[in-house]
Each structure stands twice: as structure tokens, then as C-alpha cells.
Design a protein around this motif. Structure first.
Motif, PDB file in Angstrom:
ATOM      1  N   MET A   1      42.239 -29.815  -9.778  1.00  0.00           N
ATOM      2  CA  MET A   1      41.769 -29.192 -10.972  1.00  0.00           C
ATOM      3  C   MET A   1      42.941 -28.552 -11.704  1.00  0.00           C
ATOM      4  SD  MET A   1      38.669 -26.744 -11.283  1.00  0.00           S
ATOM      5  CE  MET A   1      38.468 -25.737 -12.621  1.00  0.00           C
ATOM      6  N   ARG A   2      42.935 -28.731 -13.006  1.00  0.00           N
ATOM      7  CA  ARG A   2      44.038 -28.284 -13.852  1.00  0.00           C
ATOM      8  C   ARG A   2      43.679 -26.954 -14.511  1.00  0.00           C
ATOM      9  NH1 ARG A   2      45.520 -31.378 -19.141  1.00  0.00           N
ATOM     10  NH2 ARG A   2      47.034 -29.934 -19.868  1.00  0.00           N
ATOM     11  N   ASN A   3      44.641 -26.026 -14.558  1.00  0.00           N
ATOM     12  CA  ASN A   3      44.417 -24.711 -15.144  1.00  0.00           C
ATOM     13  C   ASN A   3      44.937 -24.708 -16.588  1.00  0.00           C
ATOM     14  OD1 ASN A   3      44.003 -22.066 -15.647  1.00  0.00           O
ATOM     15  ND2 ASN A   3      45.351 -21.291 -14.042  1.00  0.00           N
ATOM     16  N   ASP A   4      44.085 -24.383 -17.558  1.00  0.00           N
ATOM     17  CA  ASP A   4      44.480 -24.361 -18.976  1.00  0.00           C
ATOM     18  C   ASP A   4      44.708 -22.915 -19.416  1.00  0.00           C
ATOM     19  OD1 ASP A   4      44.388 -27.073 -19.413  1.00  0.00           O
ATOM     20  OD2 ASP A   4      42.246 -27.046 -19.856  1.00  0.00           O
ATOM     21  N   ASP A   5      45.825 -22.350 -18.997  1.00  0.00           N
ATOM     22  CA  ASP A   5      46.142 -20.975 -19.367  1.00  0.00           C
ATOM     23  C   ASP A   5      46.895 -20.866 -20.690  1.00  0.00           C
ATOM     24  OD1 ASP A   5      44.935 -19.942 -17.173  1.00  0.00           O
ATOM     25  OD2 ASP A   5      46.775 -19.879 -15.975  1.00  0.00           O
ATOM     26  N   GLY A   6      47.446 -21.922 -21.200  1.00  0.00           N
ATOM     27  CA  GLY A   6      48.269 -21.855 -22.419  1.00  0.00           C
ATOM     28  C   GLY A   6      47.866 -22.916 -23.419  1.00  0.00           C
ATOM     29  N   PHE A   7      48.603 -22.973 -24.517  1.00  0.00           N
ATOM     30  CA  PHE A   7      48.355 -23.960 -25.560  1.00  0.00           C
ATOM     31  C   PHE A   7      49.211 -25.178 -25.314  1.00  0.00           C
ATOM     32  CE2 PHE A   7      47.554 -19.849 -27.638  1.00  0.00           C
ATOM     33  CZ  PHE A   7      46.262 -20.059 -28.087  1.00  0.00           C
ATOM     34  N   THR A   8      48.697 -26.310 -25.717  1.00  0.00           N
ATOM     35  CA  THR A   8      49.485 -27.535 -25.605  1.00  0.00           C
ATOM     36  C   THR A   8      50.414 -27.609 -26.798  1.00  0.00           C
ATOM     37  OG1 THR A   8      47.923 -28.866 -26.842  1.00  0.00           O
ATOM     38  CG2 THR A   8      47.591 -28.724 -24.457  1.00  0.00           C
ATOM     39  N   LEU A   9      51.401 -28.428 -26.712  1.00  0.00           N
ATOM     40  CA  LEU A   9      52.367 -28.604 -27.790  1.00  0.00           C
ATOM     41  C   LEU A   9      51.664 -29.088 -29.056  1.00  0.00           C
ATOM     42  CD1 LEU A   9      55.247 -28.582 -28.809  1.00  0.00           C
ATOM     43  CD2 LEU A   9      55.529 -30.882 -27.869  1.00  0.00           C
ATOM     44  N   LEU A  10      50.692 -29.940 -28.937  1.00  0.00           N
ATOM     45  CA  LEU A  10      49.955 -30.458 -30.096  1.00  0.00           C
ATOM     46  C   LEU A  10      49.200 -29.335 -30.812  1.00  0.00           C
ATOM     47  CD1 LEU A  10      49.097 -32.878 -31.764  1.00  0.00           C
ATOM     48  CD2 LEU A  10      47.227 -33.240 -30.160  1.00  0.00           C
ATOM     49  N   GLU A  11      48.577 -28.460 -30.080  1.00  0.00           N
ATOM     50  CA  GLU A  11      47.857 -27.336 -30.687  1.00  0.00           C
ATOM     51  C   GLU A  11      48.816 -26.407 -31.444  1.00  0.00           C
ATOM     52  OE1 GLU A  11      44.144 -26.807 -27.564  1.00  0.00           O
ATOM     53  OE2 GLU A  11      46.078 -25.874 -27.107  1.00  0.00           O
ATOM     54  N   VAL A  12      49.971 -26.157 -30.888  1.00  0.00           N
ATOM     55  CA  VAL A  12      50.967 -25.307 -31.544  1.00  0.00           C
ATOM     56  C   VAL A  12      51.462 -25.970 -32.825  1.00  0.00           C
ATOM     57  CG1 VAL A  12      53.286 -24.307 -31.322  1.00  0.00           C
ATOM     58  CG2 VAL A  12      51.662 -24.152 -29.428  1.00  0.00           C
TER      59      VAL A  12
ATOM     60  N   VAL B   1      49.862 -28.189 -34.735  1.00  0.00           N
ATOM     61  CA  VAL B   1      48.788 -28.171 -35.740  1.00  0.00           C
ATOM     62  C   VAL B   1      48.685 -26.777 -36.360  1.00  0.00           C
ATOM     63  CG1 VAL B   1      46.283 -28.308 -36.035  1.00  0.00           C
ATOM     64  CG2 VAL B   1      47.482 -30.072 -34.728  1.00  0.00           C
ATOM     65  N   ALA B   2      48.771 -25.731 -35.571  1.00  0.00           N
ATOM     66  CA  ALA B   2      48.722 -24.364 -36.092  1.00  0.00           C
ATOM     67  C   ALA B   2      49.914 -24.101 -37.015  1.00  0.00           C
ATOM     68  CB  ALA B   2      48.705 -23.362 -34.942  1.00  0.00           C
ATOM     69  N   PHE B   3      51.081 -24.597 -36.658  1.00  0.00           N
ATOM     70  CA  PHE B   3      52.269 -24.414 -37.480  1.00  0.00           C
ATOM     71  C   PHE B   3      52.113 -25.130 -38.825  1.00  0.00           C
ATOM     72  CE2 PHE B   3      56.510 -25.755 -38.851  1.00  0.00           C
ATOM     73  CZ  PHE B   3      57.107 -24.513 -38.998  1.00  0.00           C
ATOM     74  N   VAL B   4      51.579 -26.341 -38.833  1.00  0.00           N
ATOM     75  CA  VAL B   4      51.374 -27.098 -40.071  1.00  0.00           C
ATOM     76  C   VAL B   4      50.368 -26.374 -40.973  1.00  0.00           C
ATOM     77  CG1 VAL B   4      50.425 -29.256 -41.003  1.00  0.00           C
ATOM     78  CG2 VAL B   4      52.060 -29.316 -39.114  1.00  0.00           C
ATOM     79  N   ILE B   5      49.302 -25.866 -40.414  1.00  0.00           N
ATOM     80  CA  ILE B   5      48.299 -25.132 -41.202  1.00  0.00           C
ATOM     81  C   ILE B   5      48.920 -23.871 -41.796  1.00  0.00           C
ATOM     82  CG2 ILE B   5      46.150 -23.804 -41.062  1.00  0.00           C
ATOM     83  CD1 ILE B   5      45.181 -25.892 -39.000  1.00  0.00           C
ATOM     84  N   ALA B   6      49.685 -23.135 -41.000  1.00  0.00           N
ATOM     85  CA  ALA B   6      50.336 -21.909 -41.489  1.00  0.00           C
ATOM     86  C   ALA B   6      51.346 -22.244 -42.593  1.00  0.00           C
ATOM     87  CB  ALA B   6      51.010 -21.173 -40.341  1.00  0.00           C
ATOM     88  N   ALA B   7      52.112 -23.307 -42.423  1.00  0.00           N
ATOM     89  CA  ALA B   7      53.102 -23.699 -43.438  1.00  0.00           C
ATOM     90  C   ALA B   7      52.415 -24.096 -44.741  1.00  0.00           C
ATOM     91  CB  ALA B   7      53.966 -24.843 -42.915  1.00  0.00           C
ATOM     92  N   ALA B   8      51.310 -24.830 -44.664  1.00  0.00           N
ATOM     93  CA  ALA B   8      50.573 -25.218 -45.867  1.00  0.00           C
ATOM     94  C   ALA B   8      50.006 -23.986 -46.579  1.00  0.00           C
ATOM     95  CB  ALA B   8      49.457 -26.193 -45.511  1.00  0.00           C
ATOM     96  N   ALA B   9      49.475 -23.039 -45.798  1.00  0.00           N
ATOM     97  CA  ALA B   9      48.922 -21.821 -46.395  1.00  0.00           C
ATOM     98  C   ALA B   9      50.021 -21.004 -47.074  1.00  0.00           C
ATOM     99  CB  ALA B   9      48.213 -20.989 -45.326  1.00  0.00           C
ATOM    100  N   LEU B  10      51.172 -20.886 -46.434  1.00  0.00           N
ATOM    101  CA  LEU B  10      52.284 -20.151 -47.041  1.00  0.00           C
ATOM    102  C   LEU B  10      52.785 -20.853 -48.303  1.00  0.00           C
ATOM    103  CD1 LEU B  10      54.371 -18.914 -43.984  1.00  0.00           C
ATOM    104  CD2 LEU B  10      53.161 -17.538 -45.671  1.00  0.00           C
ATOM    105  N   GLY B  11      52.826 -22.168 -48.276  1.00  0.00           N
ATOM    106  CA  GLY B  11      53.240 -22.927 -49.470  1.00  0.00           C
ATOM    107  C   GLY B  11      52.311 -22.663 -50.644  1.00  0.00           C
ATOM    108  N   LEU B  12      51.009 -22.681 -50.385  1.00  0.00           N
ATOM    109  CA  LEU B  12      50.042 -22.386 -51.443  1.00  0.00           C
ATOM    110  C   LEU B  12      50.177 -20.956 -51.941  1.00  0.00           C
ATOM    111  CD1 LEU B  12      46.875 -24.211 -50.052  1.00  0.00           C
ATOM    112  CD2 LEU B  12      48.284 -24.877 -52.008  1.00  0.00           C
ATOM    113  N   LEU B  13      50.423 -20.020 -51.029  1.00  0.00           N
ATOM    114  CA  LEU B  13      50.591 -18.619 -51.393  1.00  0.00           C
ATOM    115  C   LEU B  13      51.822 -18.430 -52.281  1.00  0.00           C
ATOM    116  CD1 LEU B  13      49.592 -15.701 -50.981  1.00  0.00           C
ATOM    117  CD2 LEU B  13      51.112 -15.583 -49.014  1.00  0.00           C
ATOM    118  N   PHE B  14      52.941 -19.033 -51.916  1.00  0.00           N
ATOM    119  CA  PHE B  14      54.157 -18.925 -52.730  1.00  0.00           C
ATOM    120  C   PHE B  14      53.978 -19.593 -54.087  1.00  0.00           C
ATOM    121  CE2 PHE B  14      56.689 -18.447 -48.622  1.00  0.00           C
ATOM    122  CZ  PHE B  14      56.776 -17.065 -48.764  1.00  0.00           C
TER     123      PHE B  14
END
Length: 136
Positions: A1-12, A14-27
């Protein structure tokens, strides 16, 4: 059984792309807001300059038929168009031997202030009328 205590690289990622898009729209929105404030300030200055030209006509500057143009400084150019509309002589109300009233002329006045803002030509137009003694 695998323990999921952290985020995967893919999740990080995707979060970075969403944050970058939001900051771009804000600027982008902030930049548009700054440009709108600058445009409003230039327009307000143009209206103030046009009002000054209008106030000077007939008082500091002689009112003459025609179109006149010039440079107002600061990237603004002005054009004044004066057109006679009508001339009228008021009825003679003076008692006999009194001074006869002078004829009056109505002039249409159009003042245009123009400037270039971000490569786009802009202008403010004020229209008024003046009633002055007619020239003979």
C-alpha cells in the motif's frame, strides 16, 4: 500500500500554471486601469485647456469670423471655428432724442483640442455661442 502524504509533480505544475495565468490576468487588468487613468487625466486637461480658450474669446482675444489653429504645448493642438449665425437690431426703446441701441451679432463657436494618446488620435470639442455688438 502506497502512502500519499505529499503532492505529485503533476499537481504542483498544474497549480503553478493556474497561479501564473491568474497573475497574468491581474497584471493585465492593472495595466489597463493605469492606462485608463492616464487617458482620463489627458482628457480632463484637454477640457480645461479648451475652456480657457473659450473664456478668452471676445475678452482677451478678438472674436473674428473664420478658423484658427495652433499648438497648445504638451502635445495638444487647438482649432477654433467662429461662424456668425445672426445679426439683429433691438427695437428702439429710447425716448426721442435718446441714443439708439447697437445691432447685436450671434456667433457660433467651436473649440477642438486634439492630441495623440498611445498612437491613437483623440479630441475634445466644446461648442458655445456668443452675443456681441455687431461690427459695421
Amino acid at each position: 500500500m502506497r502512502n500519499d502524504d505529499g503532492f505529485t509533480l503533476l499537481e504542483v505544475l498544474v497549480a503553478f500554471v493556474i497561479a501564473a495565468a491568474a497573475l497574468g490576468l491581474l497584471f493585465n487588468a492593472a495595466g489597463d486601469g493605469i492606462a485608463a487613468v492616464d487617458r482620463a487625466g489627458r482628457t480632463e486637461e484637454a477640457v480645461s485647456r479648451a475652456k480657457s480658450h473659450l473664456a478668452a474669446l471676445g475678452r482677451d482675444v478678438a472674436l473674428a469670423d473664420g478658423t484658427f489653429e495652433g499648438d497648445d504645448g504638451g502635445g495638444y493642438r487647438w482649432r477654433i471655428r467662429v461662424t456668425p449665425v445672426a445679426t439683429s437690431t433691438p427695437p428702439d426703446m429710447a425716448p426721442s432724442g435718446g441714443v439708439r441701441q447697437r445691432s447685436l451679432s450671434l456667433y457660433a463657436i467651436e473649440i477642438t483640442l486634439s492630441w495623440t494618446d498611445g498612437g491613437q488620435d483623440r479630441e475634445v470639442v466644446l461648442r458655445s455661442e456668443r452675443l456681441l455688438p455687431a461690427r459695421h
